[in-house]
Motif scaffolding. Structure first.
Motif, PDB file in Angstrom:
ATOM      1  N   ALA A 110      79.506  38.431  64.299  1.00  0.00           N
ATOM      2  CA  ALA A 110      80.758  39.184  64.158  1.00  0.00           C
ATOM      3  C   ALA A 110      81.287  39.513  65.545  1.00  0.00           C
ATOM      4  O   ALA A 110      80.548  39.479  66.531  1.00  0.00           O
ATOM      5  N   ASN A 111      82.576  39.851  65.604  1.00  0.00           N
ATOM      6  CA  ASN A 111      83.128  40.331  66.873  1.00  0.00           C
ATOM      7  C   ASN A 111      82.491  41.689  67.180  1.00  0.00           C
ATOM      8  O   ASN A 111      81.751  42.241  66.358  1.00  0.00           O
ATOM      9  N   GLY A 112      82.766  42.245  68.348  1.00  0.00           N
ATOM     10  CA  GLY A 112      82.108  43.475  68.772  1.00  0.00           C
ATOM     11  C   GLY A 112      82.269  44.632  67.810  1.00  0.00           C
ATOM     12  O   GLY A 112      81.293  45.306  67.453  1.00  0.00           O
ATOM     13  N   LYS A 113      83.488  44.878  67.358  1.00  0.00           N
ATOM     14  CA  LYS A 113      83.745  46.002  66.460  1.00  0.00           C
ATOM     15  C   LYS A 113      83.022  45.814  65.128  1.00  0.00           C
ATOM     16  O   LYS A 113      82.393  46.740  64.616  1.00  0.00           O
ATOM     17  N   GLN A 114      83.105  44.605  64.571  1.00  0.00           N
ATOM     18  CA  GLN A 114      82.442  44.328  63.300  1.00  0.00           C
ATOM     19  C   GLN A 114      80.920  44.344  63.450  1.00  0.00           C
ATOM     20  O   GLN A 114      80.201  44.772  62.552  1.00  0.00           O
ATOM     21  N   PHE A 115      80.420  43.885  64.589  1.00  0.00           N
ATOM     22  CA  PHE A 115      78.976  43.906  64.827  1.00  0.00           C
ATOM     23  C   PHE A 115      78.480  45.357  64.809  1.00  0.00           C
ATOM     24  O   PHE A 115      77.461  45.660  64.190  1.00  0.00           O
ATOM     25  N   TYR A 116      79.210  46.236  65.471  1.00  0.00           N
ATOM     26  CA  TYR A 116      78.841  47.649  65.468  1.00  0.00           C
ATOM     27  C   TYR A 116      78.857  48.201  64.038  1.00  0.00           C
ATOM     28  O   TYR A 116      77.935  48.889  63.611  1.00  0.00           O
ATOM     29  N   LYS A 117      79.911  47.886  63.281  1.00  0.00           N
ATOM     30  CA  LYS A 117      80.013  48.360  61.902  1.00  0.00           C
ATOM     31  C   LYS A 117      78.834  47.869  61.071  1.00  0.00           C
ATOM     32  O   LYS A 117      78.308  48.599  60.233  1.00  0.00           O
ATOM     33  N   ARG A 118      78.426  46.622  61.292  1.00  0.00           N
ATOM     34  CA  ARG A 118      77.280  46.086  60.545  1.00  0.00           C
ATOM     35  C   ARG A 118      75.981  46.798  60.932  1.00  0.00           C
ATOM     36  O   ARG A 118      75.141  47.045  60.080  1.00  0.00           O
ATOM     37  N   CYS A 119      75.836  47.096  62.209  1.00  0.00           N
ATOM     38  CA  CYS A 119      74.642  47.843  62.635  1.00  0.00           C
ATOM     39  C   CYS A 119      74.571  49.183  61.904  1.00  0.00           C
ATOM     40  O   CYS A 119      73.501  49.610  61.469  1.00  0.00           O
ATOM     41  N   VAL A 120      75.722  49.830  61.750  1.00  0.00           N
ATOM     42  CA  VAL A 120      75.776  51.109  61.044  1.00  0.00           C
ATOM     43  C   VAL A 120      75.545  50.900  59.549  1.00  0.00           C
ATOM     44  O   VAL A 120      74.697  51.552  58.934  1.00  0.00           O
ATOM     45  N   MET A 121      76.278  49.959  58.965  1.00  0.00           N
ATOM     46  CA  MET A 121      76.214  49.730  57.528  1.00  0.00           C
ATOM     47  C   MET A 121      74.807  49.334  57.080  1.00  0.00           C
ATOM     48  O   MET A 121      74.324  49.799  56.046  1.00  0.00           O
ATOM     49  N   PHE A 122      74.134  48.502  57.865  1.00  0.00           N
ATOM     50  CA  PHE A 122      72.807  48.032  57.484  1.00  0.00           C
ATOM     51  C   PHE A 122      71.696  48.891  58.069  1.00  0.00           C
ATOM     52  O   PHE A 122      70.531  48.536  58.022  1.00  0.00           O
ATOM     53  N   ARG A 123      72.102  50.025  58.663  1.00  0.00           N
ATOM     54  CA  ARG A 123      71.148  51.005  59.182  1.00  0.00           C
ATOM     55  C   ARG A 123      70.124  50.381  60.125  1.00  0.00           C
ATOM     56  O   ARG A 123      68.914  50.576  59.994  1.00  0.00           O
ATOM     57  N   ILE A 124      70.629  49.604  61.063  1.00  0.00           N
ATOM     58  CA  ILE A 124      69.753  49.013  62.071  1.00  0.00           C
ATOM     59  C   ILE A 124      69.172  50.150  62.903  1.00  0.00           C
ATOM     60  O   ILE A 124      69.901  50.967  63.453  1.00  0.00           O
ATOM     61  N   THR A 125      67.864  50.185  62.992  1.00  0.00           N
ATOM     62  CA  THR A 125      67.210  51.260  63.742  1.00  0.00           C
ATOM     63  C   THR A 125      67.170  50.913  65.222  1.00  0.00           C
ATOM     64  O   THR A 125      67.245  49.734  65.596  1.00  0.00           O
ATOM     65  N   PRO A 126      67.015  51.925  66.067  1.00  0.00           N
ATOM     66  CA  PRO A 126      66.875  51.641  67.504  1.00  0.00           C
ATOM     67  C   PRO A 126      65.681  50.719  67.782  1.00  0.00           C
ATOM     68  O   PRO A 126      65.746  49.889  68.681  1.00  0.00           O
ATOM     69  N   GLU A 127      64.628  50.832  66.988  1.00  0.00           N
ATOM     70  CA  GLU A 127      63.449  49.979  67.180  1.00  0.00           C
ATOM     71  C   GLU A 127      63.766  48.522  66.845  1.00  0.00           C
ATOM     72  O   GLU A 127      63.376  47.619  67.590  1.00  0.00           O
TER      73      GLU A 127
END
Length: 185
Positions: A154-171
């Motif tokens: 995804a582009n930068g904005k969508q990549f960030y949204k996906r990290c949030v939506m899929f609850r990507i952890t810092p680990e």
């Protein structure tokens, strides 16, 4: 048999899915998704859950956004462009049964609103520091990070949204970033 109904773009995708796994599908008929298809998707979500599994291209992303907006909390499965590449283009229909099974096993879901109210694990600044935005190789780095995290390109904005939506952890993020660095990307 996969419990959820898989949302795909067309008949050829259904054929490819059924070569790989036993599952029911809903075909959107391409990127011009109509209201009756969206109602079937909603019903499937209420009764069994859904997995959105579209091509890794712009029309596939458009369908993914339409369905996600209508049915927040649905799961998503992603193929890499190389897994979906065929002689006639890019699509789920070109993927091997093994790639389809891998993508479905790695399907991730989450309610975007719930994730946002629970506090985003990954911050915009994390993407900046990782060279995933405002960097000469940002697109290439995001593509590989998306593969490693199982959230697609995804582009930068969508990549960030996906990290949030899929609850990507810092680990998870840190482990994928370390792999990216090991690969020299």
């Amino acid at each position: 048999m996969i419990r959820e109904v898989i949302v795909v773009e067309g008949k050829e995708d259904t054929v490819a899915i059924r070569r790989a796994v036993e599952a029911d599908t809903i075909e959107t008929g391409g990127s011009a998704v109509n209201e009756s298809v969206l109602r079937r998707v909603e019903l499937a979500y209420e009764r069994r859950g859904i997995i959105v599994f579209t091509d890794p291209d712009a029309p596939g992303e458009r369908i993914r956004k339409l369905v996600s907006a209508r049915v927040p909390g649905c799961k998503h499965a992603f193929l890499t462009k190389s897994e979906a590449r065929g002689k006639d283009g890019i699509g789920v229909e070109h993927a091997s049964p093994a790639a389809i099974r891998r993508a479905l096993e790695a399907a991730r879901g989450g309610d975007e609103q719930e994730a946002e109210t629970g506090g985003a694990q990954i911050e915009w600044s994390d993407l900046l520091e990782a060279g995933l935005i405002v960097h000469a190789s940002a697109a290439k780095r995001r593509e590989r990070m998306g593969e490693l995290l199982g959230i697609g390109y995804a582009n930068g904005k969508q990549f960030y949204k996906r990290c949030v939506m899929f609850r990507i952890t810092p680990e998870e993020f840190a482990a994928a970033l370390q792999q990216l660095e090991r690969e020299g990307i």
